[in-house]
Design an enzyme around this catalytic site. Structure first.
Site, PDB file in Angstrom:
ATOM      1  N   PRO A 178       0.833  -1.211   0.000  1.00 32.52           N
ATOM      2  CA  PRO A 178       0.000   0.000   0.000  1.00 32.52           C
ATOM      3  C   PRO A 178       0.863   1.256   0.000  1.00 32.52           C
ATOM      4  CG  PRO A 178      -0.081  -1.100   2.142  1.00 32.52           C
ATOM      5  CD  PRO A 178       0.692  -1.993   1.230  1.00 32.52           C
ATOM      6  N   GLU A 179       0.565   2.179  -0.889  1.00 34.39           N
ATOM      7  CA  GLU A 179       1.275   3.446  -0.906  1.00 34.39           C
ATOM      8  C   GLU A 179       0.429   4.491  -0.180  1.00 34.39           C
ATOM      9  OE1 GLU A 179       3.822   4.809  -3.768  1.00 34.39           O
ATOM     10  OE2 GLU A 179       3.981   2.968  -4.933  1.00 34.39           O
ATOM     11  N   ARG A 209       1.529 -11.372   5.016  1.00 35.01           N
ATOM     12  CA  ARG A 209       2.998 -11.443   5.067  1.00 35.01           C
ATOM     13  C   ARG A 209       3.597 -10.917   6.371  1.00 35.01           C
ATOM     14  NH1 ARG A 209       5.574  -9.795  -0.600  1.00 35.01           N
ATOM     15  NH2 ARG A 209       3.701  -8.674  -1.190  1.00 35.01           N
TER      16      ARG A 209
END
Ligand SMILES: [Zn+2]
Length: 301
Positions: A2-3, A125
């Site tokens: 995610p940016e 993750r």
């Protein structure tokens, strides 16, 4: 990953549920994410009320009425899901579809509010993390003290870019990605901003400052474009991870159309340009640009 626009989207999605809510119960399904949870994490959150939710760079900050702030980072694959209280009419079908579709084993943290809403943190993750810090000293806390300016804040201007980049021989793209200078700008949006500003990614960063250190036209243009690119992406609901859910629990992620990113070999999107989008590797990351629109000689334009 995610940016910044995705994190802003998550922040806006969570705010209506979290702001003003009291945390009735915190469930931790493991001892750590990327880092261990802080000491007495459960006790420091349960019974506390969230007074506000904000974003700084790619961090979410929930201020608590205890004087502490809950700091949350989504890492590579973190996402929040909201399950509204059962008697709440705002609960949508999408929430349930998502409930069924995700792997429960990756639900690491569940915040249950007094109103009965559940906010689930799921992270396949596990590069995300949560921490607590004194709200009063937040800017000086370890996550934020070395952090550069906020690209969606008022500080970003041509003058600021000229001052931050003056005398730097590093490539423009590397300087824009340097989190100590500007915090939260990622690879995709830097590529897009440089393309729109018609600046070569390998041009020396210092060339954004004039001889007297003042902002060049290019610096002023780039500052405005960075803001535009980010705001457009926020409005589109973010983009990078296809399976990254909207904070409101809806499925999927908005497909944002990038002008250069990921378009190697395609015709340049600029009107009247015969160029082809080219990919180079800078500091181990892909850079996409148009060698005609972004010719090196144009940096002082
Ligand atoms: Zn072009």
């Amino acid at each position: 990953m995610p940016e910044l626009p995705e994190v802003e989207t998550v922040c806006r999605g969570l705010a209506p549920v979290l702001e003003g809510a009291a945390i009735a119960r915190l469930t931790l399904n493991r001892k750590d994410l990327r880092f261990p949870f802080p000491p007495r994490f459960k006790a420091r959150l349960e019974g506390k009320r969230i007074t506000s939710l904000a974003r700084r760079a790619k961090y979410l900050i929930a201020s608590l009425d205890s004087g502490e702030s809950l700091i949350m980072h989504l890492g590579m694959s973190g996402r929040f899901l909201i399950v509204r209280a059962e008697n709440d009419l705002r609960t949508t079908t999408a929430d349930f579809q998502h409930e069924a579709g995700r792997l429960l084993q990756h639900d690491h943290v569940v915040i249950e509010t007094e109103a009965g809403d559940r906010i689930i943190y799921n992270d396949t993750r596990r590069f995300g993390f949560m921490d607590l810090a004194d709200s009063a000293g937040l800017a000086q806390s370890r996550h934020f003290k070395a952090m550069g300016i906020e690209p969606l804040g008022n500080e970003l201007s041509g003058e600021t870019l000229a001052r931050l980049f003056a005398d730097k021989r590093t490539p423009l793209k590397a300087a824009l990605l340097d989190q100590r200078l500007i915090a939260g700008l990622g690879n995709i949006y830097v590529c897009e901003a440089l393309f729109r500003a018609k600046l070569h990614p390998e041009a020396p960063a210092g060339s954004l400052a004039g001889i007297d250190g003042a902002a060049t036209d290019a610096a002023t243009r780039l500052a405005a474009i960075i803001r535009d690119v980010l705001i457009e992406a926020v409005e589109a609901g973010g983009s990078t991870l296809r399976d990254f859910a909207h904070a409101d629990g809806s499925l999927g992620y908005f497909q944002h159309r990038f002008r250069v990113y990921g378009r190697e070999g395609e015709a340049c999107a600029a009107q009247g340009c015969a160029g082809t989008v080219t990919r180079i590797v800078q500091s181990g990351r892909s850079t996409f640009f148009c060698p005609i629109c972004q010719a090196k000689g144009r940096i002082r334009a």
